[in-house]
Each structure stands twice: as C-alpha cells, then as structure tokens.
Design a protein around this motif. Structure first.
Motif, mmCIF file in Angstrom:
data_model
loop_
_atom_site.group_PDB
_atom_site.id
_atom_site.type_symbol
_atom_site.label_atom_id
_atom_site.label_comp_id
_atom_site.label_asym_id
_atom_site.label_seq_id
_atom_site.Cartn_x
_atom_site.Cartn_y
_atom_site.Cartn_z
ATOM 1 N N ALA A 24 -2.420 1.383 -1.766
ATOM 2 C CA ALA A 24 -1.461 0.748 -2.676
ATOM 3 C C ALA A 24 -0.165 0.477 -1.927
ATOM 4 N N THR A 25 0.451 -0.640 -2.223
ATOM 5 C CA THR A 25 1.730 -0.982 -1.598
ATOM 6 C C THR A 25 2.864 -0.251 -2.317
ATOM 7 N N SER A 26 3.983 -0.168 -1.652
ATOM 8 C CA SER A 26 5.168 0.433 -2.276
ATOM 9 C C SER A 26 5.564 -0.343 -3.525
ATOM 10 N N THR A 28 3.524 -2.041 -5.588
ATOM 11 C CA THR A 28 2.578 -1.723 -6.662
ATOM 12 C C THR A 28 2.890 -0.361 -7.269
ATOM 13 N N ILE A 29 3.144 0.605 -6.415
ATOM 14 C CA ILE A 29 3.465 1.953 -6.884
ATOM 15 C C ILE A 29 4.772 1.938 -7.666
ATOM 16 N N ALA A 30 5.757 1.206 -7.165
ATOM 17 C CA ALA A 30 7.049 1.125 -7.849
ATOM 18 C C ALA A 30 6.887 0.542 -9.249
ATOM 19 N N GLN A 31 6.071 -0.497 -9.392
ATOM 20 C CA GLN A 31 5.815 -1.075 -10.715
ATOM 21 C C GLN A 31 5.166 -0.046 -11.627
ATOM 22 N N MET A 32 4.179 0.671 -11.102
ATOM 23 C CA MET A 32 3.466 1.676 -11.885
ATOM 24 C C MET A 32 4.417 2.770 -12.372
ATOM 25 N N LEU A 33 5.358 3.173 -11.517
ATOM 26 C CA LEU A 33 6.261 4.278 -11.847
ATOM 27 C C LEU A 33 7.578 3.813 -12.464
ATOM 28 N N GLY A 34 7.774 2.510 -12.534
ATOM 29 C CA GLY A 34 9.008 1.994 -13.104
ATOM 30 C C GLY A 34 10.233 2.305 -12.259
ATOM 31 N N ASN A 36 11.986 1.555 -7.933
ATOM 32 C CA ASN A 36 12.199 0.610 -6.846
ATOM 33 C C ASN A 36 11.295 0.973 -5.661
ATOM 34 N N PRO A 37 10.763 -0.023 -4.916
ATOM 35 C CA PRO A 37 9.930 0.275 -3.749
ATOM 36 C C PRO A 37 10.627 1.155 -2.713
ATOM 37 N N VAL A 38 11.933 1.034 -2.592
ATOM 38 C CA VAL A 38 12.672 1.874 -1.642
ATOM 39 C C VAL A 38 12.573 3.343 -2.046
ATOM 40 N N VAL A 39 12.629 3.613 -3.342
ATOM 41 C CA VAL A 39 12.490 4.987 -3.848
ATOM 42 C C VAL A 39 11.094 5.506 -3.512
#
Length: 137
Positions: A24-26, A28-34, A36-39
């Motif tokens: 999974a990309t950062s 995709t994960i960021a969207q799932m967790l609500g 930011n990809p940087v987080v």
C-alpha cells in the motif's frame, strides 16, 4: 486530553497491507486513516528501522511487510513507535519534601508500574496474526 491512537492505527494499517495485495502507498494508507501521507511515512519509519516493513519507490511502490504477521507482536509495534506512555495519569513532583506527596506518588507508581507490566506482557503475547480471526468472522 487527546488520546494517542498511533498503536491502533499502525496495527490497523499493517493488517490491511497483509490482507489487501500485500502493498500500500502512503497516500492509500493516509486516506484509509484520515490523515496525511507525511504522517504515515513518519509512523512507518520506526517499523522500517526495526525491519517490520519495507518501502519501494516507483509505479509498483509502496509499503509492504518484511515479516509475516505471525512474527510481529503488538509489543514490537509499540516499541517501533518509540514505546509511548500507556497512561495519561502520572505522579507529581511539585512538592518533593511533602510526606503526603511522597506517599501518594509511591502508591500510584506501584499501581501504574504493575498495570504497565501486565499490558506489556499481553502485548508480547499477541501477534498481528492473532487479530485476524475476529476480522474474518
């Protein structure tokens, strides 16, 4: 007081990676967790450093597990996050010469230390794979 939900989020994410395509990309994960990809990348850094995940760049890039879920415990993830404090409660050191404060601190320290020992023992005995049967029901 804000709760630290990083452990829950990381467990969630690692299991999702395993159950869905193994990568999974950062983003995709960021969207799932609500978030930011940087987080996501910041949270994943400790897991990568400990050898639990790997990152690949490019069109087929993303995060993937470097070990099977059976070989990763909740304690491993907790430690990879920097072993955050389990409790918002703590003792005070405002009046170190006060016998009442010392007595209260001693009692609370014993209770909190015991509770933390029990939680860490539980974390040590639960692999991420152990969390999946409840998901598949």
């Amino acid at each position: 007081m804000t709760q630290d939900s990083r452990l829950s989020r990381m467990l969630h994410m690692l299991i999702h990676i395993d159950l869905h395509d193994g990568r999974a990309t950062s983003e995709t994960i960021a969207q799932m967790l609500g978030t930011n990809p940087v987080v996501v990348r910041r949270m994943m850094a400790g897991l990568r450093k400990q050898g639990y995940v790997e990152a690949a760049r490019g069109p087929n890039g993303g995060w993937k597990l470097a070990r099977p879920l059976e070989d990763i415990t909740v304690l491993d993830v907790h430690r990879a996050l920097g072993s955050p404090s389990l409790f918002a409660l703590g003792i005070t050191a405002d009046h170190p010469n006060c016998p009442v404060e010392r007595s209260v601190n001693a009692a609370l320290s014993t209770i909190l230390d015991d509770a933390e020992t029990r939680v860490m023992s539980s974390y040590r005995n639960i692999s991420l794979a152990d969390l999946i049967p409840a998901i598949k029901r």
